[in-house]
Design an enzyme around this catalytic site. Structure first.
Site, short mmCIF file in Angstrom:
data_model
loop_
_atom_site.label_atom_id
_atom_site.label_comp_id
_atom_site.label_asym_id
_atom_site.label_seq_id
_atom_site.Cartn_x
_atom_site.Cartn_y
_atom_site.Cartn_z
CD GLN A 55 34.89 35.44 39.52
OE1 GLN A 55 34.15 35.33 40.51
NE2 GLN A 55 34.89 34.56 38.54
CG ASN A 56 41.56 33.94 38.29
OD1 ASN A 56 40.59 33.56 38.97
ND2 ASN A 56 41.81 33.47 37.09
CG ASP A 106 46.34 34.01 39.09
OD1 ASP A 106 45.67 32.97 39.00
OD2 ASP A 106 46.29 34.93 38.24
CG HIS A 153 37.15 38.77 43.42
ND1 HIS A 153 36.72 37.49 43.25
CD2 HIS A 153 36.04 39.54 43.42
CE1 HIS A 153 35.40 37.47 43.16
NE2 HIS A 153 34.96 38.70 43.26
CB CYS A 190 45.05 52.25 52.69
SG CYS A 190 44.42 53.19 54.09
CB CYS A 192 43.75 57.05 52.21
SG CYS A 192 45.20 56.01 51.93
CB CYS A 236 48.12 53.39 54.91
SG CYS A 236 47.92 54.58 53.58
CB CYS A 240 46.34 57.71 55.59
SG CYS A 240 45.51 56.12 55.82
CG ASN A 280 33.52 26.47 33.59
OD1 ASN A 280 34.56 27.01 33.95
ND2 ASN A 280 32.72 25.82 34.43
N1 APR Z 1 39.28 24.73 32.19
C1 APR Z 1 37.96 25.07 32.24
N2 APR Z 1 37.26 25.12 33.39
C2 APR Z 1 37.92 24.82 34.53
C3 APR Z 1 39.28 24.43 34.55
C4 APR Z 1 39.96 24.40 33.30
N3 APR Z 1 41.25 24.06 33.20
N4 APR Z 1 39.64 24.18 35.85
C5 APR Z 1 38.54 24.40 36.61
N5 APR Z 1 37.51 24.77 35.81
C6 APR Z 1 36.17 25.19 36.22
C7 APR Z 1 35.61 24.49 37.43
O1 APR Z 1 34.90 23.31 37.05
C8 APR Z 1 34.65 25.55 37.99
O2 APR Z 1 33.40 25.49 37.35
O3 APR Z 1 36.30 26.54 36.61
C9 APR Z 1 35.33 26.85 37.62
C10 APR Z 1 36.05 27.51 38.78
O4 APR Z 1 35.05 27.90 39.71
P1 APR Z 1 35.48 28.38 41.18
O5 APR Z 1 36.46 27.42 41.75
O6 APR Z 1 34.23 28.66 41.93
O7 APR Z 1 36.28 29.73 40.92
P2 APR Z 1 35.66 31.15 40.65
O8 APR Z 1 34.41 31.05 39.86
O9 APR Z 1 36.74 31.98 40.11
O10 APR Z 1 35.33 31.64 42.15
C11 APR Z 1 34.89 32.95 42.31
O11 APR Z 1 35.03 32.71 44.71
O12 APR Z 1 36.11 32.03 46.63
C12 APR Z 1 35.87 33.08 45.80
O13 APR Z 1 37.26 34.94 45.64
C13 APR Z 1 37.15 33.62 45.22
O14 APR Z 1 37.41 34.75 43.09
C14 APR Z 1 36.91 33.57 43.71
C15 APR Z 1 35.39 33.50 43.60
#
Ligand code: APR
Length: 286
Positions: free
Chosen positions: A111-112, A114, A129, A137, A140, A158, A160, A238
């Site tokens: 989802q990142n 970066d 994401h 664009c 197109c 773009c 287009c 997590n």
């Molecule tokens: N190691 C393990 N878990 C971690 C760490 C770490 N170093 N740092 C943070 N976390 C956990 C947090 O506790 C949380 O549960 O990772 C999770 C991150 O959740 P979010 O901040 O909601 O990020 P994400 O799930 O990627 O969000 C999804 O939401 O805002 C939108 O587009 C944005 O892609 C993003 C989407």
């Protein structure tokens, strides 16, 4: 903890097609704040979150202001984009790249935005994401490297003629169909999914583990979806439980930092592999 690491390694070793699903928690140890963790951008700045929910509509109605807002980002969102520019992959990113190099991991769906998985060396990365390093664009569907587009005149256009936007999926914006299709194919093909650093609350990404579970045990005739007799194993890494944990979607929840746990899984996988090689290779046996 060690037994959970060993169990994850055994599951990975037994898998034929393991994939990783990642979220912002992967990048916090690279200095990029997450969104919903204790010091996340949305946790600490509800106004910024509300603004983010309006951003796609702003682009559709007033692309120039969208760009002025995106480029002139101040406050926590501005910091988010600044941190991305400075960030380097951390041990968690490198660990997933190493699992791919070992032939264990076949794909990362992140989802990142970066770009840190690719920077760490992961080859097969689906940016669900999008990416802050590209523009897209919506007319197109072409994508352009951000550094190749002149931003002197806003909005950038773009070839287009339509206005370009960041290739970042904003709230209320559809996931680009190419990424959606490829991601679903990977999810339906996998027999192991390791989910790292996501709160698993944003759909449709958060529905992907359920999609993997829904895959038929036997291949449906003419479906093109191979059956998978042993079902899918879902491992969560997590630092807090998520709806996947509470809902029993994940088989195993390993609590902690991805920057610690993923390298530990890689080290254990390499130890197990060399032990196996020794056991099966008479030349290596004492
Ligand atoms: N190691 C393990 N878990 C971690 C760490 C770490 N170093 N740092 C943070 N976390 C956990 C947090 O506790 C949380 O549960 O990772 C999770 C991150 O959740 P979010 O901040 O909601 O990020 P994400 O799930 O990627 O969000 C999804 O939401 O805002 C939108 O587009 C944005 O892609 C993003 C989407």
């Amino acid at each position: 903890m060690d037994s959970l690491i060993r169990r994850a390694v055994d599951d990975l070793a037994a898998s034929e097609y393991a994939i990783a699903l990642t979220g912002a928690g992967m990048s916090t140890e690279s200095g990029i704040p997450d969104f919903r963790g204790p010091s996340g951008i949305w946790t600490t700045n509800r106004k910024a979150e509300a603004q983010a929910y309006r951003r796609y509509e702003l682009f559709l109605n007033d692309a120039r202001t969208y760009w002025e807002e995106m480029l002139g980002m101040r406050g926590t969102c501005g910091m988010f984009y600044e941190e991305i520019e400075k960030a380097a992959p951390n041990a968690g990113h490198h660990a997933l790249a190493e699992l791919e190099a070992l032939g264990v991991l076949k794909c990362v769906i992140t989802q990142n935005i970066d770009g840190l998985h690719r920077k760490a060396g992961s080859k097969r990365v689906l940016e669900y994401h999008g990416s802050v390093h590209a523009l897209r664009c919506i007319s197109c569907r072409s994508r352009h490297a951000r550094d190749d587009v002149c931003l002197d005149v806003l909005p950038p256009r773009c070839i287009c003629g339509a206005a370009l936007k960041y290739d970042v999926v904003h709230f209320n914006e559809a996931i680009p169909s190419d990424v959606m299709k490829e991601s679903e194919a990977e999810v339906l093909r996998c027999d192991l999914m390791i989910i790292c650093g996501t709160s698993a609350v944003v759909h449709p990404f958060a529905s992907l583990p359920g999609l993997a579970r829904s895959r038929p045990y036997r291949s449906l005739p003419n479906s093109g979806i191979p059956g998978h007799e042993k079902g899918v194993t879902i491992i969560e890494v997590n630092d807090e439980p998520t709806p996947l944990t509470h809902g029993g979607v994940s088989d195993c929840f390993i609590r902690g930092k991805t920057g610690d746990l993923l390298p530990a899984i890689v080290e254990e996988a390499k130890r197990a592999r060399s032990a196996l090689a020794t056991e099966h290779d008479p030349l290596l046996r004492d």
